[in-house]
Design a protein around this motif. Structure first.
Motif, PDB file in Angstrom:
ATOM      1  N   GLY A  56      -2.782  -7.300   3.763  1.00  0.00           N
ATOM      2  CA  GLY A  56      -3.410  -7.364   4.524  1.00  0.00           C
ATOM      3  C   GLY A  56      -4.763  -8.095   5.172  1.00  0.00           C
ATOM      4  O   GLY A  56      -5.562  -8.047   5.801  1.00  0.00           O
ATOM      5  N   ASN A  57      -4.675  -9.275   5.034  1.00  0.00           N
ATOM      6  CA  ASN A  57      -5.254 -10.244   5.068  1.00  0.00           C
ATOM      7  C   ASN A  57      -4.192 -11.838   5.561  1.00  0.00           C
ATOM      8  O   ASN A  57      -3.236 -12.084   5.491  1.00  0.00           O
ATOM      9  CB  ASN A  57      -6.000 -11.261   4.211  1.00  0.00           C
ATOM     10  CG  ASN A  57      -7.376 -10.357   2.772  1.00  0.00           C
ATOM     11  OD1 ASN A  57      -6.761  -9.969   2.040  1.00  0.00           O
ATOM     12  ND2 ASN A  57      -8.129  -9.610   4.392  1.00  0.00           N
ATOM     13  N   SER A 108      -5.722  -5.391   0.458  1.00  0.00           N
ATOM     14  CA  SER A 108      -6.684  -6.595   1.004  1.00  0.00           C
ATOM     15  C   SER A 108      -8.072  -6.600  -0.178  1.00  0.00           C
ATOM     16  O   SER A 108      -7.164  -6.479  -0.538  1.00  0.00           O
ATOM     17  CB  SER A 108      -7.942  -5.403   1.835  1.00  0.00           C
ATOM     18  OG  SER A 108      -8.508  -4.571   1.395  1.00  0.00           O
TER      19      SER A 108
END
Length: 651
Positions: A41-42, A120
């Motif tokens: 998610g990053n 994340s």
């Protein structure tokens, strides 16, 4: 620096990795112990700094985009990577890395692999405790770097081409497909060791399963019970001819003009098509390059990066392929290969006026600036070994006597063996040396004969094929002094010369000849016979001129006192008991120029010794009738037992 994030100030001074994560509008540095842990998610920015042999530093900037990353974070990662490049002096090469499509260069930074984690970065503390309590399945591919991808825990995820790792709370299983390579299996074992140490604190069993060999294997029984019992795996579906598709894909070159792409004729690419005040996009199918001219403004470069991102999205290739951003003067080799003609890097000349002014200042301070101290060559092999040299002639070899083994002819081919003992072990170096005027018949025979001779010796042997004027320093170190004459003694060379003319060309003892004298150090020198004309001279070297019974030793104005000592020694070796007239550049008599067929222009620029190139290792394979060469990154060589190998590869 104005317009550069504070997180990037002062980075790139030391070799190694620096990693940042994009979190909201901030760039957060990642601790060293978390390097290699990427969350889907990053977006991340990775700076790799390496120190080259010539002393300079090389920077590669990668921005990694997770498959679940937000669009605004992707844009910010691209902008921040550009800021990092600016902080490094706009000399770095930028790469866009998509999860699952990472380049070999990027993966080579992390040993043994990277395993993207769902979620994340902000939730990594919570997830770290949960990782050991769940069963996960990974697919492992790659021969030089490990490409590890988490796949659904299902029998349908298995195939015969790759290696698979099933990580359970109590045991880690390795399933090796029957069509997987030995290198892939070795990489998978490295990944299992990593998982065992980092996820299970070293307290975990390991089971291995061979595809197709399941009878009577307890590990295999446990493995298939995880999937509800054994069932055969379907045959692999042949891949589409991707290599053939990419070779037929035409290259597309665009000029970026105020956010618009202007197509250019890219049928035959040439370096002259790239202007320093413009930016270009080159689409090669699997890779897309953005080239930034040296004279482009910073604002134009930022716009070009945005145009590149828009182009990738418009082509529907946001999740596949690779984009590379490079600046004029710092292009990577793969980019240069796309062009028909790319000029070689020219070594900058020394400015004589500036050199003389600096020398005058030091002399005024009382320093002796007659000669800059030379670097001492590294002692890579023992100097107490024995040397043997064979002349290759008509598919056979003739051993030269001790007096002749340091006298080679540029029309012949030779096999050189250097044997020495170190720490009670025997070592052998073999060279196949080809003169510039040697014939194809002798060159082919020398390589074949050298291979046979190296197989018959006791102890490890290293072989190398070298040609005249391109020898590595290691070749000259096995000779105390070496003389290379014009002409040849092999029958194949003599027949070749007779077919071209009715006379035998080569060195005549009572004739006229010019020798260029050079040396690595006082006890390692060579004299090479060059054309008997004034243009063969160079102010950086020393020469011996023979004209029948008369001899001249000529010292260039830019030669060093060490070279003058070597000149005297080589004069005694070439012409023992003969007296020579010492001439300094600019004080030559008419007889000297008459022997060289009259005065003419020659090079008077300082020959600057180029820095040694960093070693590169390549693997060569045939894929779908295509010859493919791939670089092996992050290579290392032993500094003790295998120093001969590192010397040969570096050359």
């Amino acid at each position: 620096m104005k317009g550069v994030d504070d997180a990037f100030l002062g980075v790139g001074d030391k070799p190694g990795l620096d990693i940042w994560c994009i979190m909201g509008t901030n760039v957060v540095p990642i601790a060293k112990n978390l390097h290699g842990k990427f969350y889907t998610g990053n977006c991340y920015i990775v700076l790799s700094t390496s120190e080259l042999k010539r002393g300079s530093r090389q920077h590669n900037v990668h921005y990694w985009v997770g498959e679940e990353a937000k669009e605004e974070h992707c844009v910010m990662a691209s902008d921040k990577a550009f800021e990092l490049d600016a902080a490094l002096g706009s000399q770095a090469v930028q790469y866009r890395e998509m999860q699952g499509e990472e380049s070999d260069k990027f993966l080579s930074y992390f040993r043994p692999c990277i395993i993207p984690v769902q979620g994340s970065f902000s939730s990594h503390w919570r997830r770290s405790a949960e990782e050991c309590d769940q069963t996960t399945m990974f697919r492992c591919e790659g021969e030089h770097v490990a490409r590890v991808t988490e796949v659904p825990f299902s029998r349908t995820s298995l195939d015969h081409k790759a290696a698979f790792i099933v990580d359970t709370p109590l045991k880690i299983f390795l399933f090796s497909g029957c069509n997987s390579s030995v290198q892939t299996r070795a990489k998978a074992l490295d990944v299992i060791k990593y998982l065992r140490e980092n996820r299970h604190s070293g307290r975990c069993e390991i089971g291995t399963i061979e595809d197709g060999k399941l009878v009577g294997d307890s590990d295999a029984g446990e493995f298939w019970n995880l999937f509800g019992g054994y069932a055969p795996i379907p045959r692999d579906v042949p891949d589409a001819a991707n290599g053939e598709l990419m070779t037929t894909t035409s290259k597309k070159l665009f000029w970026i003009n105020k956010r618009k792409l202007v197509p250019m004729d890219a049928h035959l690419l040439d370096r002259e098509m790239l202007k320093s005040d413009r930016s270009y996009i080159l689409d090669c199918g699997t890779e897309i390059y953005l080239w930034l001219g040296m004279a482009t403004l910073v604002s134009e470069r930022k716009i070009s990066v945005t145009v590149l991102e828009d182009y990738v999205r418009s082509q529907g290739r946001s999740s596949i392929g690779q984009t590379v951003i490079t600046t004029e003067g710092h292009e990577i080799a793969d980019f240069k290969l796309q062009f028909q003609h790319w000029p070689k890097n020219v070594v900058q000349k020394l400015y004589e006026a500036g050199r003389e002014k600096v020398a005058a200042i030091f002399k005024h301070q009382g320093y002796d600036v007659a000669e800059i101290p030379e670097d001492k060559p590294q002692q890579s092999i023992s100097s107490n070994g024995s040397l043997k040299v064979w002349l290759v002639d008509r598919g056979s070899v003739t051993l030269l006597c001790t007096e002749e083994q340091e006298e080679l002819y540029n029309g012949d081919c030779y096999i050189v063996q250097y044997s020495y003992v170190e720490d009670g072990k025997d070592y052998n170096l073999f060279f196949s040396w080809s003169g510039q005027n040697s014939v194809q018949e002798d060159r082919l025979a020398s390589v074949s004969l050298m291979s046979s001779m190296s197989d018959s010796v006791k102890g490890p042997a290293v072989v190398g094929q070298v040609s005249e004027a391109r020898e590595p320093e290691l070749f000259f170190l096995v000779f105390k002094s070496l003389i290379i004459f014009k002409g040849g003694r092999s029958a194949a060379y003599k027949n070749s010369v007779l077919q071209k003319s009715n006379r035998t060309e080569g060195y005549q003892k009572d004739g006229a000849a010019l020798f260029r004298v050079q040396g690595l150090r006082h006890d390692c020198a060579r004299a090479v016979q060059v054309d008997l004309i004034a243009s063969s001279l160079n102010s950086s070297h020393c020469y011996i001129l023979q004209d029948g019974p008369s001899f001249f030793t000529w010292t260039g104005s830019l030669s060093s006192p060490t070279e003058h000592v070597i000149l005297d020694r080589m004069m005694n070796k070439l012409f023992p008991l003969k007296q020579s007239f010492l001439l300094k550049e600019g004080s030559e008599p008419d007889h000297f120029w008459k022997t060289l067929e009259g005065r003419s222009e020659y090079s008077k620029d300082k020959c600057v010794k180029s820095w040694p190139a960093d070693p590169r290792l390549y693997t060569c394979t045939f894929q779908q009738c295509l010859f493919k060469v791939s670089a092996i990154l992050q290579i290392t060589f032993s500094a003790t037992r295998n120093h001969e190998y590192s010397q040969l590869v570096a050359c």
